[in-house]
Write a protein that holds these residues in place. Structure first.
Motif, PDB file in Angstrom:
ATOM      1  N   LYS A 167       0.834  -1.207   0.000  1.00  0.00           N
ATOM      2  CA  LYS A 167       0.000   0.000   0.000  1.00  0.00           C
ATOM      3  C   LYS A 167       0.863   1.250   0.000  1.00  0.00           C
ATOM      4  N   GLU A 170       2.291   1.820  -3.393  1.00  0.00           N
ATOM      5  CA  GLU A 170       1.275   2.335  -4.315  1.00  0.00           C
ATOM      6  C   GLU A 170       0.982   3.808  -4.024  1.00  0.00           C
ATOM      7  N   HIS A 171       0.908   4.137  -2.732  1.00  0.00           N
ATOM      8  CA  HIS A 171       0.659   5.540  -2.369  1.00  0.00           C
ATOM      9  C   HIS A 171       1.817   6.444  -2.817  1.00  0.00           C
ATOM     10  N   LYS A 173       3.821   5.899  -5.292  1.00  0.00           N
ATOM     11  CA  LYS A 173       3.769   5.991  -6.744  1.00  0.00           C
ATOM     12  C   LYS A 173       2.748   7.034  -7.189  1.00  0.00           C
ATOM     13  N   ARG A 174       1.579   7.000  -6.528  1.00  0.00           N
ATOM     14  CA  ARG A 174       0.543   7.984  -6.874  1.00  0.00           C
ATOM     15  C   ARG A 174       0.995   9.405  -6.509  1.00  0.00           C
TER      16      ARG A 174
END
Length: 205
Positions: A167, A170-171, A173-174
């Motif tokens: 998670k 992913e965070h 990356k965003r």
């Protein structure tokens, strides 16, 4: 055939001496002397078979041979005639010099009590060892359960950590994409402002 008390005592003492010889106990020589005295008295009883006396005498000789004793207090058994002569001439003397049956019974009971105590101690030791083994097995099972629970908890924590790491990745990356678009927008705005500024500057001239 009903055995006399003296023959029963001879058999009991003979069996006890054989056990003592196997376990290499002390005072065996003293008991053999008493056994020879009893056997000598038994030879004078007319209701005792010759074969039985020969068998008793053979077992006594085997015990003496095991101890390395080569001498004997009495002559070896020969025939019934010698028994009758001894019975007629020496009955009184042998009766006076014979073994004390009460002391013999006490000695036999003493060794039986010793064996009984040893047996009880062995049983108690085996019982204690069994209880200690059960307790050790119980402790081992508890430790095994604790290790298994700890391993399971570690695996669960590792799984949660993996999920949270995914998670976070992913965070991140965003967030990086968002910042890239913001920077790109800022560059475009600055470029447009520069173009407008240049046009305004030309008109002023």
């Amino acid at each position: 055939m009903v055995l006399s008390r003296q023959e029963i005592n001879v058999r009991r003492l003979l069996a006890r001496c054989e056990l003592m010889c196997k376990s290499k106990e002390d005072h065996l020589e003293k008991y053999l002397e008493s056994l020879e005295d009893m056997l000598q008295g038994l030879r004078r009883q007319p209701d005792v078979s010759i074969e039985s006396i020969k068998n008793y005498q053979k077992r006594v000789m085997n015990l003496k041979g095991a101890l390395g004793i080569t001498t004997s207090k009495y002559d070896e058994f020969t025939d019934p005639q010698a028994m009758r002569e001894d019975l007629l001439g020496l009955r009184h003397r042998n009766t006076a010099q014979g073994p004390n049956l009460k002391d013999l019974d006490q000695a036999i009971r003493y060794h039986e009590d010793i064996q009984k105590n040893v047996t009880e101690e062995m049983l108690n030791f085996a019982k204690t060892l069994k209880e200690q083994s059960k307790l050790a097995n119980k402790i081992i099972r508890k430790d095994t359960e604790v290790v298994a629970n700890s391993t399971q908890l570690t695996e669960q924590n590792f799984s949660k950590l993996s999920v949270e790491s995914a998670k976070l990745a992913e965070h991140s990356k965003r967030a990086w994409k968002c910042w890239m678009w913001l920077i790109l927008a800022a560059v475009v705005i600055v470029f447009i402002n520069m173009v407008l500024f240049m046009k305004v500057a030309k008109k002023t001239k």
